[in-house]
Design an enzyme around this catalytic site. Structure first.
Site, mmCIF file in Angstrom:
data_model
loop_
_atom_site.group_PDB
_atom_site.id
_atom_site.type_symbol
_atom_site.label_atom_id
_atom_site.label_comp_id
_atom_site.label_asym_id
_atom_site.label_seq_id
_atom_site.Cartn_x
_atom_site.Cartn_y
_atom_site.Cartn_z
ATOM 1 N N ASP A 1 0.622 -1.174 0.303
ATOM 2 C CA ASP A 1 0.201 -0.049 0.065
ATOM 3 C C ASP A 1 0.734 0.773 0.139
ATOM 4 O O ASP A 1 0.253 2.088 0.082
ATOM 5 C CB ASP A 1 -0.934 -0.515 1.614
ATOM 6 C CG ASP A 1 -2.479 -0.910 1.199
ATOM 7 O OD1 ASP A 1 -2.763 -0.753 -0.235
ATOM 8 O OD2 ASP A 1 -2.402 -1.115 1.997
HETATM 9 C C1 GLC Z 1 -1.998 -3.941 5.096
HETATM 10 C C2 GLC Z 1 -2.939 -3.588 4.410
HETATM 11 C C3 GLC Z 1 -2.492 -4.704 3.274
HETATM 12 C C4 GLC Z 1 -1.479 -4.355 2.682
HETATM 13 C C5 GLC Z 1 -0.570 -4.755 3.405
HETATM 14 C C6 GLC Z 1 1.246 -4.380 2.802
HETATM 15 O O1 GLC Z 1 -1.314 -5.140 5.794
HETATM 16 O O2 GLC Z 1 -3.582 -4.475 5.268
HETATM 17 O O3 GLC Z 1 -4.306 -4.675 1.932
HETATM 18 O O4 GLC Z 1 -1.085 -5.412 1.690
HETATM 19 O O5 GLC Z 1 -0.470 -3.642 4.582
HETATM 20 O O6 GLC Z 1 0.909 -2.454 2.937
HETATM 21 C C1 GLC Z 2 -0.592 2.262 5.660
HETATM 22 C C2 GLC Z 2 0.256 1.119 6.644
HETATM 23 C C3 GLC Z 2 -0.425 0.026 5.640
HETATM 24 C C4 GLC Z 2 -1.700 0.246 5.171
HETATM 25 C C5 GLC Z 2 -2.597 1.372 4.795
HETATM 26 C C6 GLC Z 2 -4.071 0.929 4.783
HETATM 27 O O1 GLC Z 2 -0.168 2.763 4.585
HETATM 28 O O2 GLC Z 2 1.329 1.700 6.204
HETATM 29 O O3 GLC Z 2 -0.087 -1.331 6.310
HETATM 30 O O4 GLC Z 2 -1.862 -0.596 4.167
HETATM 31 O O5 GLC Z 2 -2.290 2.236 5.624
HETATM 32 O O6 GLC Z 2 -4.672 1.534 6.050
#
Ligand code: GLC
Ligand code: GLC
Length: 795
Positions: free
Chosen positions: A486
């Site tokens: 993300d």
């Molecule tokens: C969080 C989110 C997931 C994403 C991950 C890496 O666990 O829920 O959707 O793939 O972060 O950013």
């Molecule tokens: C932030 C976090 C990630 C998560 C995203 C969505 O980017 O670092 O892990 O998946 O928020 O909530």
């Protein structure tokens, strides 16, 4: 070994906490249908019905001081004025004995002081909307004991978000009713709400309180309620301010005497035309029913037995005896349990997720499926149909949807390049587990629009096509807003601290940003999709061609010399290359490209895995990238917003370590696979103080080697880590892999594993397998047939 706060009791399927001052609250979840509770080892936490934001029942202050304040508290006030709680908090009076047992859907907390023992069993009875607090008081001493007992909960004004902000209104709306021993919370019931909560007990009280200030005193904390200190309830009636519920009893226990009180914390919805009694008060019929159903020990014990029976029959669907206690307890108990909790909660409510934030993630929910499809296939089926119905006709997807409405969530929008492929991943996993190919014919709309229904199989087709048609200059998938990571936001360039990386403008126009993670995922899921098509006797040719072209693109433009590149950025520059100053190597592309065995015949997989081990590995697992980013890069986005070693910037993301573990297993590098697994599995945690979070469930992230305190865990419970470890351990380490027609048995375990017994329910069959291993590897296939099969397998 450092200080320990507890231990496993595998026979009871419990984790036993023996010191209440854990390095972070160690919690458990109650409830399985629509009433859910979070309960910490000191009885902190809250509950809600269906939706943690809109139907919050108990108030909770996240990140409060002290930590974990608020919950279901019992205060015992002794004759000499000493006040204590069975769960130690909030008074923190020293106890002679303390124990908290977190079990499957229940928590039992026992405290003892000078021969007086108080034990509370917390659970949500199956199918009911209430928490039971069964309090047992025992005088273990030789003299009679006289003491006073107070219960206490604080109501949330239903909407957990506005409850924390709209005080000009909130402080005037609170309303309660009192009827015998039952304290009702009915804020806003007079207008649009048709629901109320109550806290009752199966005995006549000697007093009560429903107004927080009257009970606590304006300047006192939960640790020093003025009425408890005084030993007398105030019989207060809340009008606005902060409604609470507290029962008061004067108790006498002869030596050896035991007394049980059953408290019911319930939630009721009334039909619109049955909201009020003739006198204008709440129609309490349903509450009376709930209270009557749990007004005796026998009734409560029967409900508790039923709860245990349900959990046992769920977990018994997959049991292993491998000779390794840590592995067995994760597989048999805790990993399955965490997968169920993750199914129930998605990412909404934990001690790291406030319950007012996110909807259900498209990619997260598809991945979660592989953790629970073997437990509750019917609900997995519905989940897939719900998810697919939020997809757009061109194959792209809303990134999130709302569980209550099942509608796509505009707030986060779409454009995450990996999302469509996860639908293929989740659906194929479902089909392999269940053999329910009929689901592919189910009519499913696009974006929930009536009239747009097409068979689910068509959703899979557009998913694959969407990614296949959105390729960049190197023939690799465009990343869009982000891929699985993300925080790798290559098209965002944000300079405004007040905007979210998740929703800021996504500059796609001229972008050349491509993802090797999606490329690997495409090859892996594309092959699975092709084998599904072949199984259905459909033409898989074009899919296999697209997969082959992608493989070629990865080999041509995705290999950095010693590992797989991570991405190309907006301008076409490399990310995750030895040419970069920071962020030279990333875990995700090593994981997916080695899972897809890209370039295996030329040694690329072995080299990528060696590089991951050399550059990413640490004592606590593999970090996400190296070197960590030391400053903000607008062209990379949120990843570089985190300090080094945390979260996506070189944290140990336990969610993606399994991809390397699978890559290692498929490469036949069994010892490396096992070593990587042991580092992230909570059952192997040695230093509980450092690890901080619960040692019985996986956490999303452990601080990486660049962090201030490497090895410190965070974000426990609600994480894709649960499903990925389940998938990895059961299908690749133990190697019991469901296929369309049966089970492939292909363990990848170190040589010391000699005899492994697996009991597995698979569709309408039960398999009792004894695997005799010689450490050399090997594989066999068991065609599916209904019935009970007991097999000895020599590999
Ligand atoms: C969080 C989110 C997931 C994403 C991950 C890496 O666990 O829920 O959707 O793939 O972060 O950013
Ligand atoms: C932030 C976090 C990630 C998560 C995203 C969505 O980017 O670092 O892990 O998946 O928020 O909530």
């Amino acid at each position: 070994m450092s200080k320990r706060y507890g231990h496993f009791d595998d026979a009871a399927r419990e984790y036993v906490i023996t010191d209440p001052a854990t390095p972070w609250p160690w919690i458990n979840y109650l409830g399985c249908e629509d009433f859910f509770s979070l309960v910490s080892n000191t009885a902190g936490g809250y509950c809600f019905c269906r939706d943690a934001k809109f139907r919050r029942i108990l108030r909770y202050r996240y990140n409060g001081v002290p930590m974990d304040a608020g919950g279901r508290y019992f205060y015992l006030r002794e004759e000499d004025g000493t006040v204590w709680n069975p769960g130690w908090k909030p008074c923190k009076t020293t106890l002679d004995a303390y124990e908290c047992r977190h079990g499957m859907g229940y928590t039992r907390i026992r405290g003892e002081r000078q021969g007086l023992q108080a034990e509370v069993l917390f659970f949500v009875p199956p199918g009911r909307r209430c928490e039971i607090h069964k309090l047992t008081l025992t005088n273990k001493g030789n003299a009679a004991r006289d003491f006073r007992l107070f219960s206490f909960v604080e109501w949330c004004l239903w909407n957990a978000a506005t409850d924390m902000e709209n005080f000009q209104r909130n402080l005037s709306t609170g309303e309660v009713e009192i009827e015998g021993s039952t304290l009702y919370h009915k804020t806003e019931y007079r207008e649009r709400r048709d629901h109320y909560a109550f806290y009752g007990v199966n005995a006549a009280v000697d007093g009560f309180d429903t107004d927080r200030e009257s009970f606590l005193g304006l300047y006192n904390g939960f640790d020093a309620p003025q009425n408890v200190l005084a030993g007398q309830a105030g019989n207060s009636v809340a009008h606005g301010w902060s409604p609470v519920a507290s029962h008061f009893f004067r108790i006498h226990l002869a030596p050896g005497e035991r007394r049980t009180l059953i408290f019911v914390l319930g939630y009721v919805e009334n039909p619109a035309d049955h909201k009020f009694a003739p006198d204008g008060s709440i129609d309490k019929t349903r509450a009376h029913g709930l209270l009557a159903d749990f007004d005796s020990e026998a009734k409560v014990d029967a409900a508790f037995s039923e709860l245990k029976r349900r959990w046992n029959s769920l977990l018994d669907r997959f049991q292993v005896e491998s000779g390794c206690a840590e592995l067995d307890r994760m597989v048999d108990i805790w990993n399955q349990y965490q997968c169920m909790v993750t199914f129930n909660m998605s990412r909404s409510a934990s001690f790291f997720e406030s319950g007012i934030g996110r909807g259900m993630g498209f990619r997260d929910s598809n991945q979660d499926l592989v953790g629970f499809v073997h437990l509750i296939p019917e609900r997995a089926r519905q989940r897939i149909l719900d998810i697919a119905a939020t997809q757009f006709a061109d194959g792209s997807c809303y990134h999130q949807y709302q569980p209550l409405t099942r509608q796509g969530n505009d707030g986060i929008g779409s454009g995450f390049g990996d999302d469509p492929l996860w639908l293929l991943f989740g659906t194929v996993a479902y089909l392999k587990e269940t053999g329910d190919f009929g689901i592919l014919d189910e009519p499913v709309p696009f974006d929930n629009a009536p009239g747009t229904e097409v068979p689910l199989l068509e959703h899979l087709r557009v998913s694959f096509r969407h990614v296949a048609q959105h390729l960049g200059p190197h023939g690799l998938p465009l990343i869009g807003r982000a891929d699985w990571n993300d925080c790798l936001n290559l098209n965002c360039f944000s300079h405004d601290p007040d905007e979210s990386f998740q929703t800021t403008e996504n500059k796609t126009g001229d972008s050349q940003a491509e993802s090797l993670m999606i490329a690997g995922l495409f090859v892996y899921t594309g092959r699975e999709y092709a084998s599904l098509l072949r199984h259905l006797k459909l033409d898989a040719g074009p899919v296999l061609q697209a997969v082959a072209a992608m493989e070629q693109a990865i080999r041509t433009s995705g290999w950095d010399g010693e590992w797989f590149l991570r991405a190309y950025d907006y301008q076409g520059g490399k990310v995750g290359s030895h040419e970069n100053a920071e962020g030279q190597i990333f875990i995700e592309s090593q994981g997916w490209c080695t899972m897809a065995r890209i370039g295996a015949e030329d040694g690329l997989c072995d080299r990528a895995l060696d590089s991951a081990k050399r550059l990413l590995d640490s004592d606590y697992g593999l970090v996400l990238n190296q070197p960590a980013y030391t400053c903000y890069h607008p062209e990379l986005g949120e990843i570089s917003s985190y300090p080094e070693g945390y979260k996506e910037n070189a944290g140990i993301f336990c969610h993606n370590n399994p991809w390397i573990i699978i890559g290692e297993a498929l490469a036949g590098r069994t010892d490396d696979a096992w070593e990587h697994y042991c580092k992230i599995s909570p059952a192997f945690v040695d230093d509980q103080q450092l690890h901080k979070v619960e040692p019985y469930v996986y956490c999303q992230m452990v601080a990486g080697k660049d962090a201030f305190r490497p090895g410190e865990g965070k974000n426990s419970w609600l994480t894709g880590t649960a499903a990925w470890n389940w998938h990895t351990v059961t299908e690749f380490l133990l190697g019991i892999r469901p296929c369309f027609d049966g089970l492939r048995i292909e363990p990848h375990l170190p040589a010391r594993f000699r005899t492994v017994k697996v009991h597995r329910v698979f569709r309408d069959a039960v398999y009792d397998l004894t695997l005799h291993l010689d450490g050399q590897g090997g594989s066999t296939f068991i065609p599916y047939s209904p019935g009970h099969h007991t097999l000895e397998i020599v590999l």
